[in-house]
Design a protein around this motif. Structure first.
Motif, short mmCIF file in Angstrom:
data_model
loop_
_atom_site.label_atom_id
_atom_site.label_comp_id
_atom_site.label_asym_id
_atom_site.label_seq_id
_atom_site.Cartn_x
_atom_site.Cartn_y
_atom_site.Cartn_z
N GLY A 177 66.79 24.77 4.38
CA GLY A 177 67.57 24.25 5.44
C GLY A 177 69.21 25.08 4.37
N LYS A 218 54.59 19.96 7.56
CA LYS A 218 55.96 20.74 7.01
C LYS A 218 57.25 20.61 7.61
CE LYS A 218 58.41 24.07 5.56
NZ LYS A 218 58.79 25.77 6.30
N GLY A 236 59.76 24.46 -0.63
CA GLY A 236 60.39 25.64 -1.50
C GLY A 236 60.89 26.05 -2.12
N ASP A 237 60.70 26.82 -2.86
CA ASP A 237 61.39 26.96 -4.59
C ASP A 237 61.70 28.26 -5.09
OD1 ASP A 237 62.28 25.17 -6.99
OD2 ASP A 237 60.28 24.97 -7.45
N ASP A 267 56.73 27.43 3.50
CA ASP A 267 54.98 28.11 4.63
C ASP A 267 54.00 28.11 3.91
OD1 ASP A 267 56.71 27.16 6.78
OD2 ASP A 267 57.24 29.33 7.26
N VAL A 299 66.35 33.25 4.03
CA VAL A 299 65.74 34.24 3.78
C VAL A 299 64.74 34.77 3.44
CG1 VAL A 299 67.51 33.77 1.13
CG2 VAL A 299 66.13 33.28 1.57
N GLY A 351 60.87 22.47 3.44
CA GLY A 351 61.18 24.17 3.25
C GLY A 351 62.91 23.89 3.05
N ILE A 389 61.51 33.96 -4.10
CA ILE A 389 61.70 32.55 -3.23
C ILE A 389 60.13 31.84 -3.14
CG2 ILE A 389 62.04 31.93 -1.57
CD1 ILE A 389 64.20 31.66 -3.41
N CYS A 390 59.34 30.96 -3.73
CA CYS A 390 58.57 30.41 -2.47
C CYS A 390 58.51 29.60 -1.30
CB CYS A 390 57.56 30.36 -3.30
SG CYS A 390 56.14 28.47 -2.93
O1 IP8 Z 1 62.57 26.68 3.80
C1 IP8 Z 1 62.78 28.17 1.41
O2 IP8 Z 1 61.65 27.69 1.87
P1 IP8 Z 1 61.52 27.43 3.41
C2 IP8 Z 1 63.21 27.99 -0.31
O3 IP8 Z 1 59.54 26.61 4.18
C3 IP8 Z 1 64.29 28.40 -0.53
O4 IP8 Z 1 61.92 29.22 3.74
C4 IP8 Z 1 63.92 28.00 -1.87
C5 IP8 Z 1 64.88 29.18 -0.24
#
Ligand code: IP8
Length: 250
Positions: free
Chosen positions: A47, A5, A134-135, A150, A203, A45, A146-147
């Motif tokens: 960012g 990751k 993430g999406d 992680d 978020v 992720g 939001i997915c």
């Molecule tokens: O940075 C968040 O993924 P994370 C994905 O792994 C979005 O929490 C679209 C904010």
């Protein structure tokens, strides 16, 4: 099989919107390439590409603002980020395939409900490197949510024997001390244990939520968090060499 990751904090400058850390990412790709690993999946992720829009449109809440517009904008931002990474991989001869989290997951009231592992496995069997991210995704109750990267790591964890979270911290701290091993009974992390670096918007819950998911993942495989800002740490952990990091255990 190894799951890697790449956190938003190493791929982007979280305090500056759309700021991709090309130099650091090139080095991390080199480290992966230099290591002895063969089968792996990359997950990343959001960012400073994904989180600002997700926050602006409240996409991680049961009551988002302008959800259709928010979904379209954040999906576009995430695909742009993913393209930056895929281009740098391609330049170094790694055949990355884009797997948007929104197309392989289904959520139920903000929690991961289903993840299509077969798609990912089929790309792997074609000798490519799946790069899932993430999406914004479909939520059976909320419509959308939001997915996080992680969540994707949790969904794929049964495929792997090792998971490596590449972050901008040396590992997990408890009472101000870096722990070589971190177990579920050590949660929650106190204010003192959270990185003081200014992180921009996030978020998806910050470090406590991340560690809970890592503990979940550690039921299936050996799970580590390592600092991707420090040279060669990623390569060392991939090659099972001694390195500063935290192993998360149930
Ligand atoms: O940075 C968040 O993924 P994370 C994905 O792994 C979005 O929490 C679209 C904010």
């Amino acid at each position: 099989m190894i799951l890697i990751k790449l956190g938003g904090s190493v791929l982007t400058n979280k305090n500056r919107k759309y700021s991709f850390r090309t130099h650091t990412v090139k080095r991390l790709i080199k480290e992966i390439k230099k290591s002895d690993i063969e089968d792996y999946i990359i997950v990343h992720g959001g960012g400073s590409f994904g989180h600002p829009g997700a926050e602006k449109f409240d996409l991680n809440t049961p009551d988002p603002k302008s959800p259709a517009e928010g979904m379209a904008r954040v999906q576009l931002d995430m695909r742009r980020m993913n393209n930056h990474l895929l281009e740098l991989m391609l330049d170094q001869g790694i055949w990355g395939i884009s797997i948007p989290g929104g197309l392989i997951t289904l959520f139920q009231d903000g929690e991961l409900h289903e993840l299509d592992k077969e798609i990912v496995q089929r790309y792997l069997s074609l000798d490519t490197v799946p790069v899932a991210f993430g999406d914004v995704t479909i939520d059976k109750k909320r419509g959308l949510t939001i997915c996080s990267g992680d969540d994707i790591m949790v969904g794929l964890s049964s495929l792997a024997d090792k998971s490596v979270f590449v972050s901008d911290v040396d590992g997990i701290y408890k009472d101000g001390k870096l722990k070589e091993e971190f177990t579920g009974d050590m949660l929650p992390l106190g204010e003192y244990d959270l990185s003081k670096k200014k992180k921009g918007t996030d978020v998806t819950g910050g470090m406590n939520e991340k560690v809970k998911k890592m503990i979940e993942i550690s039921k299936h495989n050996r799970t580590y968090i390592v600092n991707g800002d420090k040279k060669d740490r990623l390569r060392r952990i991939l090659d099972e060499e001694e390195v500063t990091c935290t192993e998360v255990k149930r």
